[in-house]
Design a protein around this motif. Sequence first.
Motif, PDB file in Angstrom:
ATOM      1  N   CYS A  53      -8.347  -9.156   1.743  1.00 13.41           N
ATOM      2  CA  CYS A  53      -8.943  -7.850   1.446  1.00 13.41           C
ATOM      3  C   CYS A  53     -10.424  -8.011   1.101  1.00 13.41           C
ATOM      4  N   VAL A  74     -13.502   5.534   4.501  1.00 13.66           N
ATOM      5  CA  VAL A  74     -12.580   4.393   4.529  1.00 13.66           C
ATOM      6  C   VAL A  74     -11.351   4.708   3.678  1.00 13.66           C
ATOM      7  N   TYR A 101     -12.524  -5.967   3.871  1.00 15.15           N
ATOM      8  CA  TYR A 101     -13.170  -4.749   3.382  1.00 15.15           C
ATOM      9  C   TYR A 101     -14.609  -5.013   2.966  1.00 15.15           C
ATOM     10  N   THR A 136     -17.232  -5.843  -4.312  1.00 13.47           N
ATOM     11  CA  THR A 136     -17.323  -4.484  -3.776  1.00 13.47           C
ATOM     12  C   THR A 136     -18.393  -3.689  -4.520  1.00 13.47           C
ATOM     13  N   THR A 144     -12.964  -9.575  -6.302  1.00 13.86           N
ATOM     14  CA  THR A 144     -13.010  -8.593  -5.216  1.00 13.86           C
ATOM     15  C   THR A 144     -13.667  -7.304  -5.692  1.00 13.86           C
ATOM     16  N   CYS A 157      -5.532   2.096  -1.441  1.00 17.96           N
ATOM     17  CA  CYS A 157      -6.403   0.930  -1.530  1.00 17.96           C
ATOM     18  C   CYS A 157      -5.605  -0.245  -2.115  1.00 17.96           C
ATOM     19  N   GLN A 171       0.819  -1.211   0.000  1.00 18.80           N
ATOM     20  CA  GLN A 171       0.000   0.000   0.000  1.00 18.80           C
ATOM     21  C   GLN A 171       0.857   1.267   0.000  1.00 18.80           C
ATOM     22  N   ARG A 229     -16.477  -4.733   6.087  1.00 16.42           N
ATOM     23  CA  ARG A 229     -16.505  -3.326   6.519  1.00 16.42           C
ATOM     24  C   ARG A 229     -17.504  -2.514   5.687  1.00 16.42           C
ATOM     25  N   TYR A 230     -17.495  -2.732   4.370  1.00 16.46           N
ATOM     26  CA  TYR A 230     -18.440  -2.032   3.497  1.00 16.46           C
ATOM     27  C   TYR A 230     -19.877  -2.458   3.795  1.00 16.46           C
TER      28      TYR A 230
END
Length: 188
Positions: A58, A86, A62, A124, A120, A97, A17, A65-66
């Motif tokens: 991830c 975020v 995430y 998302t 992913t 990200c 990152q 979290r989302y």
Amino acid sequence: MKDTRTEILDVAEDLIQRMGINAMSYKHISDIVGIKKPSIHHHFPKKENLVEALLERCHIVYGDRYKAIIDRPETTPKKLRLLAGVFEEGLRSGKLCLVGTIGSDLITLQDKSRLILEQTIDSTVSIYTKAFMQGEEEGSLVLRDTPQTVAFTFFSFMIGAQITARAHGGIKSFHKATEVIISSWEAR
């Protein structure tokens, strides 16, 4: 206390990152974790195995979290600002990200990593789509395309705005940019 595999993943994620996938090496990880490179190879024989594990993690972390943000009782514009938060949090800590960082090096990824990356992103966008559908239903958003297309646009914008703000303008520029895009969808 963290197990070695988790510590390797944490350090690798932080390095990727901050530096990018192709700038990060097992030597960097071994120096930070305080283990020899063969110990890393024991858990992740090749760099692609490490990338796959990071993307899978991830996807879960995430994604959860989302989903937690989307499931909150706030209006959709508030949820979109929380989602942007975020990315702002990552920018604040100097981290981009992981999906965007790894995606920028797509040409160097193996097929399995590319597939996990794509899954992913799809996941998302699917989560974000629920927010945009809710916004249309509650009348808090006015969309000029399908919720799925707008969700993809929003996710892509967050990644791009984060990268651009890191290079120029920082948190203030990121916040202004996200406000412009979210406000453009808000019903007046």
